[in-house]
Design an enzyme around this catalytic site. Sequence first.
Site, mmCIF file in Angstrom:
data_model
loop_
_atom_site.group_PDB
_atom_site.id
_atom_site.type_symbol
_atom_site.label_atom_id
_atom_site.label_comp_id
_atom_site.label_asym_id
_atom_site.label_seq_id
_atom_site.Cartn_x
_atom_site.Cartn_y
_atom_site.Cartn_z
ATOM 1 N N ASP A 27 -33.563 -15.240 -18.337
ATOM 2 C CA ASP A 27 -33.108 -14.026 -19.046
ATOM 3 C C ASP A 27 -33.040 -14.135 -20.575
ATOM 4 O O ASP A 27 -32.086 -13.611 -21.185
ATOM 5 C CB ASP A 27 -31.733 -13.600 -18.506
ATOM 6 C CG ASP A 27 -31.757 -13.262 -17.031
ATOM 7 O OD1 ASP A 27 -32.831 -13.322 -16.419
ATOM 8 O OD2 ASP A 27 -30.678 -12.951 -16.476
ATOM 9 N N GLU A 75 -33.391 -10.063 -16.195
ATOM 10 C CA GLU A 75 -32.458 -9.230 -15.430
ATOM 11 C C GLU A 75 -32.752 -7.773 -15.756
ATOM 12 O O GLU A 75 -32.830 -7.408 -16.928
ATOM 13 C CB GLU A 75 -31.000 -9.556 -15.799
ATOM 14 C CG GLU A 75 -30.003 -8.691 -15.027
ATOM 15 C CD GLU A 75 -28.542 -9.014 -15.329
ATOM 16 O OE1 GLU A 75 -28.269 -10.006 -16.019
ATOM 17 O OE2 GLU A 75 -27.686 -8.240 -14.857
ATOM 18 N N LYS A 132 -35.412 -9.738 -11.722
ATOM 19 C CA LYS A 132 -34.294 -9.873 -10.783
ATOM 20 C C LYS A 132 -33.248 -8.787 -11.032
ATOM 21 O O LYS A 132 -32.899 -8.510 -12.179
ATOM 22 C CB LYS A 132 -33.675 -11.276 -10.909
ATOM 23 C CG LYS A 132 -33.090 -11.607 -12.270
ATOM 24 C CD LYS A 132 -32.685 -13.068 -12.304
ATOM 25 C CE LYS A 132 -31.900 -13.474 -13.513
ATOM 26 N NZ LYS A 132 -30.634 -12.806 -13.738
ATOM 27 N N LYS A 135 -27.559 -11.351 -10.850
ATOM 28 C CA LYS A 135 -27.309 -12.447 -11.783
ATOM 29 C C LYS A 135 -28.096 -13.688 -11.351
ATOM 30 O O LYS A 135 -28.670 -14.390 -12.176
ATOM 31 C CB LYS A 135 -25.801 -12.753 -11.861
ATOM 32 C CG LYS A 135 -24.936 -11.555 -12.259
ATOM 33 C CD LYS A 135 -25.356 -10.932 -13.572
ATOM 34 C CE LYS A 135 -24.433 -9.785 -13.977
ATOM 35 N NZ LYS A 135 -25.047 -8.950 -15.036
ATOM 36 N N VAL A 160 -29.839 -17.853 -20.671
ATOM 37 C CA VAL A 160 -28.525 -17.250 -20.893
ATOM 38 C C VAL A 160 -28.125 -16.362 -19.720
ATOM 39 O O VAL A 160 -28.986 -15.848 -19.019
ATOM 40 C CB VAL A 160 -28.540 -16.410 -22.195
ATOM 41 C CG1 VAL A 160 -28.855 -17.295 -23.387
ATOM 42 C CG2 VAL A 160 -29.540 -15.252 -22.136
ATOM 43 N N THR A 161 -26.808 -16.170 -19.538
ATOM 44 C CA THR A 161 -25.744 -16.907 -20.182
ATOM 45 C C THR A 161 -25.277 -18.024 -19.248
ATOM 46 O O THR A 161 -25.407 -17.915 -18.027
ATOM 47 C CB THR A 161 -24.532 -15.991 -20.534
ATOM 48 O OG1 THR A 161 -23.957 -15.470 -19.326
ATOM 49 C CG2 THR A 161 -24.936 -14.848 -21.423
ATOM 50 N N CYS A 165 -25.674 -15.872 -15.475
ATOM 51 C CA CYS A 165 -26.947 -15.972 -14.739
ATOM 52 C C CYS A 165 -27.431 -17.409 -14.564
ATOM 53 O O CYS A 165 -28.065 -17.723 -13.551
ATOM 54 C CB CYS A 165 -27.997 -15.108 -15.424
ATOM 55 S SG CYS A 165 -27.584 -13.351 -15.293
ATOM 56 N N GLN A 205 -17.554 -33.443 -9.837
ATOM 57 C CA GLN A 205 -17.566 -33.916 -8.449
ATOM 58 C C GLN A 205 -18.906 -34.569 -8.074
ATOM 59 O O GLN A 205 -19.487 -34.282 -7.023
ATOM 60 C CB GLN A 205 -17.266 -32.766 -7.485
ATOM 61 C CG GLN A 205 -15.913 -32.102 -7.753
ATOM 62 C CD GLN A 205 -15.612 -31.053 -6.712
ATOM 63 O OE1 GLN A 205 -15.437 -31.370 -5.540
ATOM 64 N NE2 GLN A 205 -15.545 -29.804 -7.134
HETATM 65 N N1 TIU Z 1 -28.331 -13.022 -17.863
HETATM 66 C C1 TIU Z 1 -27.013 -12.872 -17.786
HETATM 67 O O1 TIU Z 1 -26.249 -13.821 -17.872
HETATM 68 N N2 TIU Z 1 -26.538 -11.564 -17.660
HETATM 69 C C2 TIU Z 1 -25.312 -11.171 -18.075
HETATM 70 O O2 TIU Z 1 -24.921 -10.030 -17.851
HETATM 71 N N3 TIU Z 1 -24.574 -12.069 -18.767
HETATM 72 C C3 TIU Z 1 -23.382 -11.879 -19.365
HETATM 73 O O3 TIU Z 1 -22.810 -12.867 -19.845
HETATM 74 N N4 TIU Z 1 -22.859 -10.678 -19.449
#
Ligand code: TIU
Length: 230
Positions: A27, A75, A132, A135, A160-161, A165, A205
């Site tokens: 993403d 996304e 996709k 997430k 990210v993030t 995701c 872990q």
């Molecule tokens: N790609 C992804 O992480 N989508 C999000 O909506 N991330 C947020 O941190 N909001």
Amino acid sequence: MTGTLHVEAEPYTFEFDPAQSALLIIDMQRDFLEPAGFGEMLGNDVSQLRRTIEPNKRLLKAWRDAGLKVIHTREGHRPDLTDLPPAKKIRGGGKTTIGDPGPMGRILVRGEAGHDIIPELYPLPSEPVIDKPGKGAFYATDLHSILQHLGIKKLIVTGVTTEVCVNTTVREANDRGYDCLVPEDCVGSYFPEFQEAGLKMIKAQGGIFGWVSDSSKILAVLQNGKEQAS
Ligand code: TIU
């Protein structure tokens, strides 16, 4: 490039055969990373994500130069929004939500400028792009089939993030039998505390979900592997 490479990582060394490994970039979309995009419109500090662009560029170049597999994700939703769960549409209660006109076209809608990948990391025509709706990159996509057909067993996951995701995808990959390595300089969160916790959760872990390292360590083993092969 064949044979097993060893990357210094936490909680312990990550071993991978490059021929059975893919770089999965999550993403890196304009709406999440660019100033004046949807992310910034929501009040987020995009500089926290933008620091990942250069390390991702270096890793992507080295990975491509070694002739290895790269897969990108985005996304987003169909223009008619039939794959957008109503709960996701209204979550947050904001005035502008997914599907509405935003600073770079309709927000998180496929085909719109803001939905696309930033130019710095733009996919080559030979690199699959997974669109996709969720997430996680495995939910409602053909990612698992593609990885199976390519004989991929290990994933280097960036993007990210970190806590959203990237973490969701690493957890999904782990449950499907893949080993994931996350280079921490190539993943970003709008929130420094979630960056730290998101990485800790992966490697805790005994590597409950995977391994954490740094892109410089991956670049070093790719360079060594190249020298040994020549
Ligand atoms: N790609 C992804 O992480 N989508 C999000 O909506 N991330 C947020 O941190 N909001």
